[in-house]
Structure formats: C-alpha cells, structure tokens
Design a protein around this motif. Structure first.
Motif, PDB file in Angstrom:
ATOM      1  N   VAL A  16      23.278 -28.943 -11.631  1.00 13.77           N
ATOM      2  CA  VAL A  16      23.816 -27.702 -11.479  1.00 13.77           C
ATOM      3  C   VAL A  16      22.841 -27.462 -10.261  1.00 13.77           C
ATOM      4  O   VAL A  16      22.105 -27.532  -9.935  1.00 13.77           O
ATOM      5  CB  VAL A  16      24.214 -26.725 -12.674  1.00 13.77           C
ATOM      6  CG1 VAL A  16      24.856 -27.150 -13.411  1.00 13.77           C
ATOM      7  CG2 VAL A  16      22.928 -25.771 -12.891  1.00 13.77           C
ATOM      8  N   ARG A  17      23.815 -26.760  -9.269  1.00 13.45           N
ATOM      9  CA  ARG A  17      23.284 -26.021  -7.954  1.00 13.45           C
ATOM     10  C   ARG A  17      23.305 -24.859  -8.538  1.00 13.45           C
ATOM     11  O   ARG A  17      24.086 -24.385  -9.153  1.00 13.45           O
ATOM     12  CB  ARG A  17      24.454 -26.273  -7.292  1.00 13.45           C
ATOM     13  CG  ARG A  17      24.283 -28.104  -6.125  1.00 13.45           C
ATOM     14  CD  ARG A  17      24.951 -27.462  -5.313  1.00 13.45           C
ATOM     15  NE  ARG A  17      25.102 -29.136  -4.459  1.00 13.45           N
ATOM     16  CZ  ARG A  17      24.599 -30.100  -3.922  1.00 13.45           C
ATOM     17  NH1 ARG A  17      22.746 -29.243  -3.868  1.00 13.45           N
ATOM     18  NH2 ARG A  17      24.493 -31.291  -3.568  1.00 13.45           N
ATOM     19  N   PHE A  18      21.898 -23.944  -7.678  1.00 11.30           N
ATOM     20  CA  PHE A  18      21.082 -22.528  -7.908  1.00 11.30           C
ATOM     21  C   PHE A  18      20.954 -22.369  -7.460  1.00 11.30           C
ATOM     22  O   PHE A  18      19.812 -22.567  -6.708  1.00 11.30           O
ATOM     23  CB  PHE A  18      20.617 -22.701  -9.515  1.00 11.30           C
ATOM     24  CG  PHE A  18      20.180 -21.235 -10.095  1.00 11.30           C
ATOM     25  CD1 PHE A  18      20.958 -21.372 -11.032  1.00 11.30           C
ATOM     26  CD2 PHE A  18      19.379 -20.600 -10.077  1.00 11.30           C
ATOM     27  CE1 PHE A  18      20.962 -20.334 -11.610  1.00 11.30           C
ATOM     28  CE2 PHE A  18      19.283 -19.545 -10.343  1.00 11.30           C
ATOM     29  CZ  PHE A  18      19.753 -19.436 -11.438  1.00 11.30           C
ATOM     30  N   GLY A  19      21.064 -21.035  -6.826  1.00  8.82           N
ATOM     31  CA  GLY A  19      20.245 -20.769  -5.746  1.00  8.82           C
ATOM     32  C   GLY A  19      20.334 -21.346  -4.278  1.00  8.82           C
ATOM     33  O   GLY A  19      19.773 -23.125  -4.341  1.00  8.82           O
ATOM     34  N   ALA A  20      19.107 -20.220  -3.640  1.00 12.79           N
ATOM     35  CA  ALA A  20      18.767 -20.925  -2.292  1.00 12.79           C
ATOM     36  C   ALA A  20      18.182 -19.909  -1.472  1.00 12.79           C
ATOM     37  O   ALA A  20      17.885 -18.698  -1.811  1.00 12.79           O
ATOM     38  CB  ALA A  20      20.513 -20.931  -1.192  1.00 12.79           C
ATOM     39  N   GLY A  21      17.185 -20.171  -0.598  1.00 10.32           N
ATOM     40  CA  GLY A  21      16.191 -19.903  -0.230  1.00 10.32           C
ATOM     41  C   GLY A  21      15.374 -18.362  -1.000  1.00 10.32           C
ATOM     42  O   GLY A  21      14.583 -19.082  -1.485  1.00 10.32           O
ATOM     43  N   ARG A  22      15.937 -16.811  -0.881  1.00 12.32           N
ATOM     44  CA  ARG A  22      15.203 -16.100  -1.508  1.00 12.32           C
ATOM     45  C   ARG A  22      15.948 -15.569  -3.402  1.00 12.32           C
ATOM     46  O   ARG A  22      16.198 -14.796  -3.230  1.00 12.32           O
ATOM     47  CB  ARG A  22      15.206 -14.803  -1.033  1.00 12.32           C
ATOM     48  CG  ARG A  22      14.106 -15.100   0.193  1.00 12.32           C
ATOM     49  CD  ARG A  22      14.578 -13.986   1.473  1.00 12.32           C
ATOM     50  NE  ARG A  22      13.985 -12.547   0.295  1.00 12.32           N
ATOM     51  CZ  ARG A  22      14.439 -11.226   1.688  1.00 12.32           C
ATOM     52  NH1 ARG A  22      14.661 -11.327   2.485  1.00 12.32           N
ATOM     53  NH2 ARG A  22      13.548 -10.585   0.756  1.00 12.32           N
ATOM     54  N   HIS A  23      16.852 -16.352  -3.860  1.00 14.31           N
ATOM     55  CA  HIS A  23      17.528 -16.583  -4.800  1.00 14.31           C
ATOM     56  C   HIS A  23      18.917 -15.537  -4.840  1.00 14.31           C
ATOM     57  O   HIS A  23      18.804 -15.119  -5.650  1.00 14.31           O
ATOM     58  CB  HIS A  23      16.318 -16.618  -5.891  1.00 14.31           C
ATOM     59  CG  HIS A  23      15.432 -17.492  -6.604  1.00 14.31           C
ATOM     60  ND1 HIS A  23      16.257 -19.326  -6.507  1.00 14.31           N
ATOM     61  CD2 HIS A  23      14.228 -17.797  -5.928  1.00 14.31           C
ATOM     62  CE1 HIS A  23      15.706 -19.736  -6.366  1.00 14.31           C
ATOM     63  NE2 HIS A  23      14.109 -18.860  -6.070  1.00 14.31           N
TER      64      HIS A  23
END
Length: 721
Positions: free
Chosen positions: A87-94
C-alpha cells in the motif's frame, strides 16, 4: 415530484413540525453522494466489501493500528483476509490522515478484513498490490501477536516480523502433502521413570490439556520423551509444538520424532534449513498438512492448527530470549498460547528456573519429577574442590587442575572421554593481580585489563596499553588471568596428558557428538557435545567466575550450566564422576551435589518474594541518555504502586564491539532506570510505557525499532544486576 411519496411539497403541506424535520433530513440524505469509497486513481472498486482494513508494516507504536484502503475490482479475488499486500503510506514527514493521502512510498502490510464501508469520510487510497494470494495471517496468529505486543509494550507489526517468515514464491507454488491420519497413542516408554509420567501422556492422548513442569533425569532420553508427548497429542487429533534452544537440540528431537512417528508427520523449523525450505515447511504447517512442529526460537509462533500441546526445553537458555523488538521470551509466548488455545503445556529441563518454580508454586502447573532413588540411580557422583584449594595445590600448576580433578580425569580416561567445562573462550581473559587477585584496571579510564595472546595487557574499554602495570593494592607487578579460555586450557591439558587427544568445542566450532573413546573434550557452557555412551567424568573449572557475576541470576545460571554438563556423564553406578571447582558451601554447589535443582529454585523464589524481585514482581527497564530517560519517566502515567529505581549509568560498550539489546552503542554514555510493580500490575505497566513511547514517537521522537533510538523500553529485562 409526486406528493404521494411523502417527500414532495404537496405531501408535506399539512404535516406537523416534527414530521417536516424528518422529511427534510430524509431529503438531505437522499441528495448526498453514496458513501462508497473512491480511489485516488478513480479506478473501479470491488462491488462487495470494497474496503480493506490493513495492518501496515511500520514498527512504530503510534501507528500500531489498522488503516482503511479501497479494493480495486482487479484485486477483488486475491485480496482476502490474511494475505500480504502493498500500500501507499505517508510521504515526507508522515503528515498522514489515517494513511490515506495520495503520495508516499509503497510499504508491505497484511489485509486484516474486508468491510462494506469505512469509518473515514474522505477518499481512500487503493491497495497497490496483493503480493500473494496465499493467506499467511490467521485470526489466531493475529490474536497471539496482539497479546504478545501488549505483554511486551511493543507493536503488532514487530511481532509479525518475528512470526511470519519472508515469502518464497517457489515454496508457495509447491503443493503441500495431504495430511496423515492421527497416529495411535504411544506407550509410556521411559516416562515410567517419573511418578506422573504415564498419566501425563494418557491425559494428552485422551484430549485433555495437562500442564506440567518437568524436571528431566540426566541422560539422552529427554528427546525421546518429548517425542512421545508429541505423539500423544497427535493421537487425540490435535497438533503439537516443541521449541528448543538450538539447532543441535532440534536435530535430536527431530530424529526422535521420526523414530516415534515415522516420516511426514512433523516439520523442523530452524534457521539452518535456509529461507526457502523453512518457508515451505512453515506453509505446510499453516495449510494443515503437518500437525507437529519442532524448532528453535522463531518456531514459538508456528501456526499449528488445533493445538493440543506446547512444549519448551531448557527455558533458562539465553537463546530463548528474542533479540529483536520487543524482545519476547519463548516461555511467556507459549504460556500465552496455552491460555489462548486451552491446550496442554510442558516445560522441561535438567535444571529448574525460578519462573518454572513459580508456575508450580502458583498451582498453574503440576510437578513432573522422579523419585529420589531414581535420581540417585541416574545421576553421576559429584565432588567439590574450592578455588582456595586450587591455589594451594602444587599439583595444580601443571594444568590448573587440583589433585582431585587430575585423578578423576586420569581415572575417567581409562574408560572413555572426559569433559572439561570452562566458562570463557579464547585468549581474551580479564586480568588480576597474581598476589592479591585484585582486578587489574586501566590507569587511563579504570576499565578492565585484558590480555591478547602473549602481548601486553590492553584496556577493554579504551584500548590503552599498560606496559608497566603495578597493583595499587599490594604493589605487585605480576598479572594472572582471572579466567583462562578454552583454547589455552586445551593446550595446558595437552601438556598434562600428552598421550591423550584433546578436542575443543566453542563458538567458532561447536561439536555435536564425540566418540566414546578416551579423549579430553574442552568446551564452553552450552557447547558441550554428546559422547557416545556418556562421558566417564567431567571437570567443571573456574566455578567462581560464573557465581561472581553481578547478576540476579548468577547462581541459577551457574547451576543450570553445571547440570547440563553433568547430565552428559554416565551414572554413578557406572563410574561417572563430576568434579566442580567452586566453594563447596555455596547454595548452587550444594544443589549440584544433591542433584536438587528444584529445591534450589524454590528457595530462590522465596528470597525474591521477600525482596520484591522478579518473577514475583514485574519489572521494566528504560535506557538511553540520562536526560532523555528522566524526561521520558516524567511523561509516563505509571501505576500508582510503581517504584522507579535509578536512573544509574550503564557500562560503556568498548569501541568496535557490537552492543547487545538494552546496552548503549559503542562509546556512548547511557543510563538505565528500572520500574518495579507488584503482581497483577504488569499489564498496566506495559500499557503505560507503550502509551508514553507512542506519544513520544508521534511527536517526532525516535521510534521503537532500529539502532538509532534514544529511549529503549524492555519488559522483563534478563539482567538487572
């Protein structure tokens, strides 16, 4: 719109205000868009149960929950509960709201359940991939993982990393064999040596769930006795799980199971098998093709169907304590499984830990022991000599053997091999003054001095070389090794017995078996090979070194290691003799002489109850930089009855040496605080620590996984000395 449906203006003309309000609410809901989830790609969704609840493989505590994702139509058939997904989860600083933003990288996870709708009102990201349609996570395994995570203040994702082996596509493609019908109930065999042994097997074969702490008699029969207990559980139509400390013990139980059950009825789960073979065996267990498992530590989570028995051999061995977060112990996991599955429980060992004694003392398990006359018939003769006698004995200068031990070795070599147990390895002993035996310390940092081969002593902390050391207590200039390693001991014994072959067994090269011919076998604790026909004698050297460790379990561990070595020696009636070099008046030494590990454990348990030490109390360790530990303790809402001890500085790990779990990275100065609670408050303590750690990681503190963390929490630390 027609007035007959009650929703148009005409039908509502004469309605009372309450009915008008209900009509307006109905109209508003009818005009709202359907609450069916939408994906960030706009792809078509599964028509039934379009929402997948996913446990992402993020071992940080504030993400220890489930996240909702939409199920695309093309993944509908494979996206079943228990499968691995990406799955796609979060990005950068969550900066993630419920894990549903469109960006972020792909991570692994497990599909927990399918649902008709989500509690989240916004758009859902879609499942990116079903890694495999093979369901690997059952409801039972998930429930066990949750229970273990709560017990040890950890995350379910970390537990599942320990419980589910890495995937092998080729192993999944191979079909598992068809399950065999239950075998017939075995006969009691050597279980007749124990007062309640046959009754234990009968209860298992009859579908019962007996719980026992088994004090095994010395000798090689223990593996066959475990195999008969497994056969009794299988005869009832149920499964069985056996966990042993190392691959050598697993191989012995594997051979015994094959002899008792035949081929194809059990699986062997050890790291030595390799990833693909181990996963193939694990799948056979998960699919129900195999109902019995024997393995090492990771096998504690083996997904055996319809468990009838969980068994553990030698629970005091360090190998049963997991080194990865949250560091569960096999014994505690199997206790949870016995309670969850309502199955039989068998805890066996030549010795007896304090935890095992507590299980009997509380009435949760019954004792499974032999009568004293049976113990005397099977145990070797144990004789003692003190370290003071060793220093005064002129005959000991040849090979550090007092006259009594030298005579026992010479006599034993006439009839078979002689085992020599030394508590250290190699040529890196710590040094002490040869005159007063004061430990030798570095003048630069006060660290312990060590000797490498024939070179000058060096500090074990800072590496400083001490070429001109002298004792600050008595002024002497000569050093002696506090403990001599296995290789050097082998050389000294070779000079003392020049016509006898000398073999060594230790970390670099562990022997499994040795012939029954005369030879000296020098081994470190836990690496003792099995001799054909048993050893004629055993010499247990430097007993004071194991007893003088600054640890709560020093006496218990020393006795366990001594008994494990002595159990390989022939019975007294066949001439078997054991000589232990330690102070004869000490409790562990007396327990060895009487061959009474249960009595020693019971007395230790009583003393710990008076002092409030584990396992009577529950304890947790919090370690890290002293300021960080202090700040962390301020944020924890501990149970009212909790007692905080410390923080106190931890020894510095020397540069270049890997740190053990709970110890600081090399060169860093850490402190540790211990938190103690009375019985019944352990769950509250774990929940409080887990909540505080989760809050800390959510605010940007370092997480619970990896070497970079600045606060480490461990429930039931093994060393609190």
């Amino acid at each position: 719109m027609s007035s007959e449906n009650g929703t148009g203006h005409g039908g509502a003309a004469g309605a009372p205000p309450e009915q008008l309000a209900l009509i307006r609410e109905s109209v508003r809901k009818a005009r709202e868009p359907r609450a069916k989830p939408r994906t960030w790609r706009g792809a078509a969704l599964a028509e039934e149960l379009p929402v997948a609840r996913v446990l992402v493989d993020k071992g940080v505590l504030h993400l220890d929950r489930y996240f909702d994702y939409a199920v695309p139509a093309e993944l509908d058939a494979d996206a079943q509960p228990g499968v691995r997904v990406r799955v796609r989860f979060g990005a950068g600083r969550h900066r993630v709201r419920e894990g549903r933003r469109e960006g972020g990288g792909l991570i692994d996870g497990y599909l927990i359940e399918r649902r008709a709708e989500s509690d989240y009102s916004g758009p859902l990201a879609a499942l990116a991939q079903v890694v495999s349609p093979e369901p690997v996570l059952s409801e039972e395994l998930l429930g066990l993982a949750r229970a273990v995570a709560d017990r040890y203040a950890g995350s379910v994702a970390d537990i599942l990393q320990l419980a589910v082996p890495p995937r092998s596509a080729r192993a999944e493609q191979r079909p598992s064999p068809a399950p065999l019908p239950p075998p017939s109930a075995p006969d009691a065999g050597s279980w007749t040596r124990y007062e309640r042994g046959p009754a234990f097997l009968e209860a298992l074969a009859g579908g019962g769930s007996p719980r026992a702490v088994w004090n095994a008699l010395p000798g090689p029969e223990w593996s066959e006795e475990l195999a008969r207990a497994v056969a009794a559980a299988l005869a009832s139509g149920r499964g069985a799980l056996v966990v042993v400390p190392d691959g050598r013990a697993a191989a012995r139980v594997d051979a015994a199971l094959t002899a008792v059950l035949g081929e194809g009825r059990h699986a062997l789960l050890t790291a030595e098998a390799g990833p693909e073979k181990r996963y193939r065996q694990w799948l056979a267990v998960r699919r129900g093709s195999v109902r019995a498992v024997v393995g090492t530590r990771a096998a504690m989570f083996a997904p055996v169907r319809d468990l009838g028995l969980v068994a553990l051999w030698d629970d005091g061995d360090d190998s049963h304590s997991e080194q990865h977060a949250p560091q569960p112990h096999v014994r505690e996991v199997l206790l949870l499984r016995a309670a969850q599955d309502k199955c039989g429980f068998l805890l066996g060992s030549w010795g007896c830990t304090v935890e095992a004694a507590q299980l009997v003392e509380s009435g949760w398990a019954g004792p499974l022991i032999a009568a004293r006359q049976q113990v005397r018939r099977t145990a070797p003769l144990v004789r003692t000599v003190s370290d003071g006698d060793l220093a005064r004995d002129e005959a000991a200068r040849a090979a550090r053997l007092p006259s009594l031990a030298w005579q026992a070795a010479r006599e034993g070599l006439r009839y078979g091999p002689v085992l020599v147990q030394v508590p250290r390895r190699g040529y890196v002993p710590r040094m002490a003054c040869a005159r007063c035996r004061e430990p030798a310390r570095c003048r630069h940092c006060a660290g312990p001095l060590q000797a490498q081969d024939a070179g000058a002593p060096r500090c074990g902390w800072c590496g400083w070389e001490e070429a001109a050391w002298h004792c600050p207590e008595c002024g002497a200039f000569r050093l002696r090794a506090q403990v001599v390693g296995a290789r050097r001991t082998a050389e000294e014994l070779g000079r003392a017995f020049p016509a006898v072959p000398v073999r060594t067994s230790g970390r670099e090269h562990v022997l499994d078996t040795v012939p029954g011919t005369p030879a000296l076998v020098v081994s470190t604790p836990g690496a003792e090979p099995v001799a054909e026909g048993g050893y004629a004698a055993a010499l247990l050297l430097d007993g004071w070194a194991m007893l003088s460790r600054p640890d709560l379990r020093a006496g218990e561990d020393a006795l366990r290691r001594w008994i494990a070595a002595a159990a390989l020696v022939r019975p007294q009636e066949e001439g078997g003799t054991v000589v232990v070099v330690a102070e004869p008046t000490l409790r562990p030494v007396q327990a060895l002489v009487r061959w009474d590990p249960v009595g020693h454990a019971v007395r230790e348990l009583a003393e710990r109850a008076e002092l409030g030490f584990p396992p009577v109390s529950r304890m947790a360790a919090v370690s890290g930089q002293e300021e960080t530990v202090t700040d962390f303790l301020r944020t924890v809402e501990l149970p009212r009855e909790a007692e905080v001890l410390g923080p106190v500085p931890l020894p510095v790990t020397p540069p270049g040496r890997p740190s053990r779990p709970g110890t600081p990275p090399p060169g860093e100065h850490w402190a540790r605080a211990l938190i103690r609670v009375p019985p019944g408050s352990g769950a509250a303590l774990a929940a409080a620590l887990k909540s505080a750690q989760a809050a800390r990681t959510a605010k940007g503190g370092r997480g619970s996984r990896g070497d970079g963390e600045t606060v480490r929490v461990r429930i039931d630390p093994p060393d609190i000395g």
